[in-house]
Design a protein around this motif. Sequence first.
Motif, PDB file in Angstrom:
ATOM      1  N   HIS A 189       3.948   1.567  -1.117  1.00 54.19           N
ATOM      2  CA  HIS A 189       4.600   1.748  -2.413  1.00 54.19           C
ATOM      3  C   HIS A 189       3.630   2.304  -3.434  1.00 54.19           C
ATOM      4  O   HIS A 189       3.956   3.207  -4.211  1.00 54.19           O
ATOM      5  CB  HIS A 189       5.143   0.400  -2.924  1.00 54.19           C
ATOM      6  CG  HIS A 189       6.190  -0.205  -2.053  1.00 54.19           C
ATOM      7  ND1 HIS A 189       6.435  -1.553  -2.011  1.00 54.19           N
ATOM      8  CD2 HIS A 189       7.046   0.348  -1.172  1.00 54.19           C
ATOM      9  CE1 HIS A 189       7.397  -1.805  -1.163  1.00 54.19           C
ATOM     10  NE2 HIS A 189       7.801  -0.668  -0.638  1.00 54.19           N
ATOM     11  N   CYS A 190       2.394   1.761  -3.435  1.00 54.51           N
ATOM     12  CA  CYS A 190       1.424   2.207  -4.446  1.00 54.51           C
ATOM     13  C   CYS A 190       1.021   3.643  -4.220  1.00 54.51           C
ATOM     14  O   CYS A 190       0.808   4.393  -5.178  1.00 54.51           O
ATOM     15  CB  CYS A 190       0.208   1.285  -4.443  1.00 54.51           C
ATOM     16  SG  CYS A 190       0.606  -0.348  -5.062  1.00 54.51           S
ATOM     17  N   GLU A 191       0.951   4.059  -2.944  1.00 56.23           N
ATOM     18  CA  GLU A 191       0.633   5.463  -2.677  1.00 56.23           C
ATOM     19  C   GLU A 191       1.694   6.362  -3.285  1.00 56.23           C
ATOM     20  O   GLU A 191       1.402   7.422  -3.836  1.00 56.23           O
ATOM     21  CB  GLU A 191       0.576   5.706  -1.159  1.00 56.23           C
ATOM     22  CG  GLU A 191      -0.684   5.214  -0.490  1.00 56.23           C
ATOM     23  CD  GLU A 191      -1.924   5.778  -1.127  1.00 56.23           C
ATOM     24  OE1 GLU A 191      -2.841   4.985  -1.410  1.00 56.23           O
ATOM     25  OE2 GLU A 191      -1.983   7.002  -1.373  1.00 56.23           O
TER      26      GLU A 191
ATOM     27  N   TYR B 256       3.630   0.221 -13.404  1.00 60.12           N
ATOM     28  CA  TYR B 256       3.278  -1.071 -12.792  1.00 60.12           C
ATOM     29  C   TYR B 256       4.308  -2.128 -13.133  1.00 60.12           C
ATOM     30  O   TYR B 256       4.756  -2.893 -12.281  1.00 60.12           O
ATOM     31  CB  TYR B 256       1.894  -1.500 -13.292  1.00 60.12           C
ATOM     32  CG  TYR B 256       1.439  -2.826 -12.771  1.00 60.12           C
ATOM     33  CD1 TYR B 256       1.428  -3.950 -13.591  1.00 60.12           C
ATOM     34  CD2 TYR B 256       1.014  -2.975 -11.459  1.00 60.12           C
ATOM     35  CE1 TYR B 256       1.013  -5.167 -13.109  1.00 60.12           C
ATOM     36  CE2 TYR B 256       0.602  -4.200 -10.973  1.00 60.12           C
ATOM     37  CZ  TYR B 256       0.599  -5.290 -11.804  1.00 60.12           C
ATOM     38  OH  TYR B 256       0.190  -6.516 -11.328  1.00 60.12           O
TER      39      TYR B 256
ATOM     40  N   TYR C  33       7.540  -1.644 -11.268  1.00 60.55           N
ATOM     41  CA  TYR C  33       7.383  -2.039  -9.863  1.00 60.55           C
ATOM     42  C   TYR C  33       7.399  -3.554  -9.727  1.00 60.55           C
ATOM     43  O   TYR C  33       8.084  -4.126  -8.883  1.00 60.55           O
ATOM     44  CB  TYR C  33       6.060  -1.463  -9.342  1.00 60.55           C
ATOM     45  CG  TYR C  33       5.746  -1.776  -7.909  1.00 60.55           C
ATOM     46  CD1 TYR C  33       4.513  -2.286  -7.550  1.00 60.55           C
ATOM     47  CD2 TYR C  33       6.673  -1.552  -6.908  1.00 60.55           C
ATOM     48  CE1 TYR C  33       4.215  -2.566  -6.231  1.00 60.55           C
ATOM     49  CE2 TYR C  33       6.384  -1.847  -5.594  1.00 60.55           C
ATOM     50  CZ  TYR C  33       5.151  -2.349  -5.261  1.00 60.55           C
ATOM     51  OH  TYR C  33       4.856  -2.634  -3.957  1.00 60.55           O
TER      52      TYR C  33
ATOM     53  N   CYS D 255       0.840   7.510 -12.539  1.00 63.37           N
ATOM     54  CA  CYS D 255      -0.087   6.747 -13.377  1.00 63.37           C
ATOM     55  C   CYS D 255      -1.076   7.681 -14.041  1.00 63.37           C
ATOM     56  O   CYS D 255      -1.390   8.741 -13.512  1.00 63.37           O
ATOM     57  CB  CYS D 255      -0.857   5.729 -12.533  1.00 63.37           C
ATOM     58  SG  CYS D 255       0.191   4.576 -11.711  1.00 63.37           S
TER      59      CYS D 255
ATOM     60  N   THR E 242       0.845   4.165 -16.956  1.00 60.59           N
ATOM     61  CA  THR E 242       0.491   3.241 -15.866  1.00 60.59           C
ATOM     62  C   THR E 242       1.160   1.894 -16.067  1.00 60.59           C
ATOM     63  O   THR E 242       1.652   1.290 -15.123  1.00 60.59           O
ATOM     64  CB  THR E 242      -1.030   3.052 -15.814  1.00 60.59           C
ATOM     65  OG1 THR E 242      -1.657   4.300 -15.960  1.00 60.59           O
ATOM     66  CG2 THR E 242      -1.446   2.405 -14.525  1.00 60.59           C
TER      67      THR E 242
ATOM     68  N   ALA F 279      -1.061  -5.165  -5.932  1.00 63.41           N
ATOM     69  CA  ALA F 279      -0.503  -3.925  -6.480  1.00 63.41           C
ATOM     70  C   ALA F 279      -1.409  -3.367  -7.576  1.00 63.41           C
ATOM     71  O   ALA F 279      -1.649  -2.152  -7.646  1.00 63.41           O
ATOM     72  CB  ALA F 279       0.893  -4.192  -7.039  1.00 63.41           C
TER      73      ALA F 279
ATOM     74  N   LYS G 186       0.849  -1.204   0.000  1.00 62.94           N
ATOM     75  CA  LYS G 186       0.000   0.000   0.000  1.00 62.94           C
ATOM     76  C   LYS G 186       0.876   1.244   0.000  1.00 62.94           C
ATOM     77  O   LYS G 186       0.618   2.209  -0.726  1.00 62.94           O
ATOM     78  CB  LYS G 186      -0.906  -0.006   1.227  1.00 62.94           C
ATOM     79  CG  LYS G 186      -2.034  -0.971   1.133  1.00 62.94           C
ATOM     80  CD  LYS G 186      -3.162  -0.611   2.121  1.00 62.94           C
ATOM     81  CE  LYS G 186      -4.340  -1.521   1.936  1.00 62.94           C
ATOM     82  NZ  LYS G 186      -4.346  -2.739   2.724  1.00 62.94           N
TER      83      LYS G 186
ATOM     84  N   LYS H 295       1.290   6.323  -7.259  1.00 62.71           N
ATOM     85  CA  LYS H 295       0.058   6.841  -7.876  1.00 62.71           C
ATOM     86  C   LYS H 295       0.246   8.069  -8.743  1.00 62.71           C
ATOM     87  O   LYS H 295      -0.339   8.166  -9.818  1.00 62.71           O
ATOM     88  CB  LYS H 295      -0.964   7.168  -6.784  1.00 62.71           C
ATOM     89  CG  LYS H 295      -1.824   6.027  -6.381  1.00 62.71           C
ATOM     90  CD  LYS H 295      -3.134   6.017  -7.131  1.00 62.71           C
ATOM     91  CE  LYS H 295      -3.963   4.854  -6.653  1.00 62.71           C
ATOM     92  NZ  LYS H 295      -5.154   4.584  -7.331  1.00 62.71           N
TER      93      LYS H 295
ATOM     94  N   GLU I 278      -4.422  -1.760  -5.960  1.00 64.36           N
ATOM     95  CA  GLU I 278      -4.124  -0.485  -5.323  1.00 64.36           C
ATOM     96  C   GLU I 278      -3.939   0.611  -6.353  1.00 64.36           C
ATOM     97  O   GLU I 278      -4.316   1.762  -6.140  1.00 64.36           O
ATOM     98  CB  GLU I 278      -2.843  -0.604  -4.484  1.00 64.36           C
ATOM     99  CG  GLU I 278      -2.966  -1.509  -3.282  1.00 64.36           C
ATOM    100  CD  GLU I 278      -3.858  -0.916  -2.220  1.00 64.36           C
ATOM    101  OE1 GLU I 278      -3.768   0.280  -1.963  1.00 64.36           O
ATOM    102  OE2 GLU I 278      -4.674  -1.668  -1.665  1.00 64.36           O
ATOM    103  N   LEU I 279      -3.328   0.275  -7.491  1.00 63.79           N
ATOM    104  CA  LEU I 279      -3.111   1.298  -8.512  1.00 63.79           C
ATOM    105  C   LEU I 279      -4.340   1.499  -9.385  1.00 63.79           C
ATOM    106  O   LEU I 279      -4.323   2.335 -10.284  1.00 63.79           O
ATOM    107  CB  LEU I 279      -1.924   0.897  -9.407  1.00 63.79           C
ATOM    108  CG  LEU I 279      -0.549   0.995  -8.756  1.00 63.79           C
ATOM    109  CD1 LEU I 279       0.498   0.431  -9.675  1.00 63.79           C
ATOM    110  CD2 LEU I 279      -0.207   2.424  -8.437  1.00 63.79           C
TER     111      LEU I 279
END
Lengths: 343, 150
Positions: free
Chosen positions: A140-142, B106, B109, A148, B102, B47, A138, A145, B50-51
Amino acid sequence: MRRGEKNMASLCGKTFLSLGRTNVSGLAFSKTTNRVTYATALSVNSPSGNKGFPERGGRGSVGRRPRREPGEPRTEKMPPDQDWTSVYPAATPFRSNAVPLPVRMGYPVKGGVPPEKKGNLELIKIPNFMHLTPAAIKKHCEALKPFCTEWPSALDTDAKCDEHFPIKIESTDYVSAGPSVRNPSARVVHLKVKLSHLNLDDHARKKMLKLVGERYCKDSDILTITTDSCPLRKQNYEYAMYLLTVLYHESWKIEAWEAEKTAADMEEYSWEDSPSQKNILDTLLRMKVAGEGEGEDAEVRKQLLERGEVQDYKDSVVRLKNEGASETTVLQYKEAVRKVLNV
Amino acid sequence: MARCCCCCCCCRRFLHEPDTLFQKVVVLVKAHDRAVLDSYEFFATMAAKELGIAMGKVFEPPKDIERLTLLKSVHIYKKHRVQYEMRTHYRCIELLHITGSTAQVYLEYIQRNLPEGVAMEVTKTSMEKIPDHILEPMWKDHPIDDKSSK
């Protein structure tokens, strides 16, 4: 006192001074008698304090730094609500004193359990995901973001995507461990497009199908161009687009020799001016002449053509020639012939 | 171990070129250990969620076992052999309707957190418009004068 008796008399690990090896806990006693390795002149009771374990080798031990006690493992000091992402922030091997879980791994001893986590090589060998717990993901994704972008909301169905963006480019990337990062299969590019989305008229479409040959799939109406002749993916992509452009423009061109197209070159069977039409008209004419005796061939032929049974016969013959001989097509032909000949 | 991905272009100019659109991105991971792939699948799916990436199917293609039979001894003893096998387990994750930025984020990551001994193949299907030079045939504006030269 013999060495073997000395060892047998005591069970504690500290007194195995006469042995060169230390990992003898749990071994059968009969084995120790064979393990006569290094003899030392030290006393049975090891000096307390620094040397908690017996020396190794025994001889070259002068000036060696005294070994420290390991102390209690870190797991004892870990509160239950700690921030685990700071304990394992990145991919690291398994540390038994930093993971507060009672994990056991390995082949169990006979009648026993798998070995514990302390000093367990199996746990260190296997890749662990301690640094990728849900909390860490979570976090890392924050952080990721902002980089993206959103998918345009107007293109929610596949049909809309196909309508606005009919050309599909497929390519593959490879990630693996090895002496080289490159993979020669990564240069292959597949270009897929539906011919219905291209601006082609009838002649252009037929010519395109002839030019393209096996690369076209009739059921899905997709033309697939696969390029792998260039060493780079960019080059292959540009070559595929070039091929598409050339095919398109060439298929619109009408050459002088195309006028010599014979019936054998046709893609589909057409009934007009075919031997089948002539035969059926001749047969019907002869039946009619035998029955009534009329003249004016051309008019009579036209009338005959417009009859329903002749149209049915035409449909069945066309279907038989185009689709091949299957049960339904042959049955249809049989029915049509029956009707035409009044059998 | 040299394990960098050979796909992402590091110098993407966000401001100048329009974002590519990927209709489908299929990530196939291969490993010798099924448990490692289970954990990796959990990580990748979480992941993606979350994205905010739309996911298609996540499934497990059947494993491949490559077996070889070798002579046990260095010299002679033909009747005594030893057999080895290499098992490759697969996991396939499909992502639908994802933009170029994106996808790059992704995939980078995912690939940076790829465990040891796991290989990955990424198949991207990007969508493009028909280029302008294919909209109309050029012979209308440039009629062919000399056919023998073509």
